[in-house]
Enzyme design. Structure first.
Site, short mmCIF file in Angstrom:
data_model
loop_
_atom_site.label_atom_id
_atom_site.label_comp_id
_atom_site.label_asym_id
_atom_site.label_seq_id
_atom_site.Cartn_x
_atom_site.Cartn_y
_atom_site.Cartn_z
CD GLU A 78 -3.10 -1.29 2.29
OE1 GLU A 78 -2.66 -0.60 3.44
OE2 GLU A 78 -3.99 -1.69 1.92
CD GLU B 256 -3.80 -6.19 2.60
OE1 GLU B 256 -4.81 -5.74 3.10
OE2 GLU B 256 -2.55 -5.92 2.63
C1 BG6 Z 1 -4.62 -2.99 4.68
C2 BG6 Z 1 -3.10 -3.42 5.39
O1 BG6 Z 1 -4.76 -1.62 4.80
O2 BG6 Z 1 -5.58 -3.41 5.24
C3 BG6 Z 1 -3.13 -4.46 6.16
O3 BG6 Z 1 -2.34 -3.76 4.01
C4 BG6 Z 1 -4.26 -4.40 7.03
O4 BG6 Z 1 -1.94 -4.55 6.89
C5 BG6 Z 1 -5.44 -4.57 6.31
O5 BG6 Z 1 -4.21 -5.46 8.19
C6 BG6 Z 1 -6.74 -4.58 6.94
O6 BG6 Z 1 -6.87 -3.44 8.07
P1 BG6 Z 1 -7.08 -3.60 9.56
O7 BG6 Z 1 -6.88 -2.36 10.03
O8 BG6 Z 1 -8.58 -4.11 9.50
O9 BG6 Z 1 -5.99 -4.66 9.94
#
Ligand code: BG6
Length: 494
Positions: A191, A384
């Site tokens: 990111e 993701e």
């Molecule tokens: C992304 C990141 O922004 O979102 C991850 O690359 C992160 O590291 C994921 O865990 C989900 O966000 P969160 O805050 O729910 O863990």
């Protein structure tokens, strides 16, 4: 009618990152990283992303490193460090073709600027990649996922110092050489656009006056662009089979209305987000950057040869995280606010939201895939996606996470539609395939996994693993190459 399924060789899997999963922060010669200073956020503070996106000062970092009272869950994550064999066996049982993990930079170079790498750290990832190899699981490795060695923050102010480029290049070359026969897919910065929001999370930037400024943030981003191109160059030299990608937190913006001013606002929001992939995929600064820099008072220091390097070594593919879309409105204030992974945004009345207020938008994923492919014409990888939710363990130990299954099903259907639209999609690695610590709040109770980890927000629990309903569901999805979702009775038709 022929059964629908995903293209042959589609890379199904799951995603994690060392800073939230690996743990062992003070073991095996690992040095401290920026993520080790992230304090757990209490449920009532969830809407305030202070710890995640606030400006960090040297004092705050040093306080956190010596704090005996506070809770810093990313230091132990969910203990992949000790349990990687058990976890990889579970991923294999689900049928993973690929597994996304990150290397903790400070496990290889504890201070970031060391002359020699830490052999114990290198050996750890050898063991992990060998274990994945046993099951034929292809690793997808992020070089830097929110885990800058803390020494680089304290000594150099993080990525705003140009010298960090050379340290990163050395780190990239070291791991490329060491794992050249074990890893094929690499991502440089997770990111990378986080740099526009949090300099500390993105690259260990410190702001002694307690206020972030655009000049330093975008100078640091420029250094990361150059470092990423140097990594691509190194990859070409070390193993031409390597595929190196960039990684963007993609947030498709929708105009709030058909008022042309809202549409223009949407274009601006998109530019802010796509600026990072425009540089890394196209290999040059986009035309609109000039105005943006002028308005924000940014004057980049660009060294001789930098622009040539960006042009010569763009990435091979584009990867991105997708959790939600956003709304763009020219006039301030009328809409209701909702949470998101980077900031608060306006609520979209057509969408439902997760327990954490993140708006769920599967069609937005198809829109995103189409837009990105139209723009770049390079292979895309969703590295993701997922639903952070509160899971309930039943008396018999089972976890009925039908909400997670519904979420993923809807997104997988839209991925398929995008492929039918002509998009080249390499694979899908849902976030936190095993429960891990939240990036934004450092909580455990915000769970994404198919695999449950018995741990609470205070770090109590056995850390034992168990299979949720979604584990068996995803196993079938992979086994059937998506057919179990796409041909289900009542599966969404176009
Ligand atoms: C992304 C990141 O922004 O979102 C991850 O690359 C992160 O590291 C994921 O865990 C989900 O966000 P969160 O805050 O729910 O863990």
């Amino acid at each position: 009618m022929a059964e629908k399924q995903f293209p042959k060789g589609f890379l199904w899997g799951g995603a994690t990152a060392a800073n939230q999963y690996e743990g062992g922060w003070d073991l095996g010669g690992r040095g401290p990283a920026t993520s080790d200073t992230a304090k757990a956020v209490r449920p009532e503070e969830r809407q305030n992303l202070e710890g995640f996106s606030a400006a960090m000062t040297r004092e705050k970092v040093e306080f956190a490193l010596h704090d005996k009272e506070g809770l810093y869950p990313k230091r132990w994550g969910t203990d992949f460090y000790h349990r990687y064999k058990e976890d990889i066996a579970l991923f294999a049982e689900m049928g993973f073709k690929t597994f996304r993990l990150s290397i903790a930079w400070s496990r290889i170079f504890p201070n970031g600027d060391d002359a020699q790498p830490n052999e114990e750290g290198l050996a750890f990832y050898d063991a992990v990649f060998d274990e994945l190899g046993k099951y034929g699981i292809e690793p997808l490795v992020t070089l830097s996922h929110y885990e800058t060695p803390i020494h680089l923050a304290l000594e150099y102010g993080g990525w705003k110092d140009r010298r960090v480029i050379a340290f990163f290049e050395k780190y990239a070359r070291t791991v490329f050489e060491r794992y050249q026969d074990k890893v094929k897919y690499w991502l440089t910065f997770n990111e990378i656009n986080i740099m526009g929001i949090s300099g500390y999370v993105g690259g260990g930037l410190l702001f002694e006056d307690g206020k972030q400024n655009f000049q330093d943030l975008y100078q640091a981003a420029h250094h990361q662009f150059v470092a990423s191109s140097l990594a691509v160059k190194a990859a070409r030299e070390i193993n031409p089979q390597f595929q190196v990608g960039m990684m963007l937190a993609r947030m498709q913006a929708y105009p709030a209305t058909c008022n042309p001013l809202d549409v223009m606002e949407e274009i601006k929001k998109d530019h802010e987000n796509l600026f990072f992939s425009d540089v890394q995929v196209r290999g040059k600064y986009p035309a609109y950057a000039k105005r943006f820099f002028k308005e924000k008072g940014i004057e980049l220091e660009i060294a001789d040869g930098d622009l040539e390097l960006l042009a010569q070594y763009p990435v091979d593919f584009m990867s991105f995280s997708y959790y939600m879309s956003s709304v763009a409105r020219a006039s301030e204030g009328s809409g209701e606010k909702t949470a998101g992974n980077f900031s608060l945004g306006e609520k979209n009345p057509y969408l439902e939201a997760s327990d954490w207020g993140w708006q769920i938008d599967p069609v937005g994923l198809r829109i995103t895939l189409n837009n990105l492919y139209d723009r770049y014409q390079v292979p895309l990888f969703i590295v993701e996606n997922g639903l952070g939710a509160l899971d309930k363990v039943e008396a018999d130990g089972s976890i009925h996470d039908s909400y997670r299954i519904d979420y993923m099903k809807a997104h997988i259907e839209q991925m398929y539609e995008a492929i039918e639209d002509g998009v080249e999609l390499m694979g899908y690695t849902p976030w936190g395939c095993i429960d891990l610590v939240s990036a934004s709040t450092s909580e455990m109770s915000k769970r994404y996994g198919f695999i449950y980890v018995d741990a609470d927000d205070e770090g109590h629990g056995t850390y034992d693993r168990s299979r949720k309903d979604s584990f068996y569901w995803y196993q079938e999805v992979i086994e059937s190459n998506g057919a179990s979702v796409l041909n289900e009775k009542g599966a969404e038709q176009e």
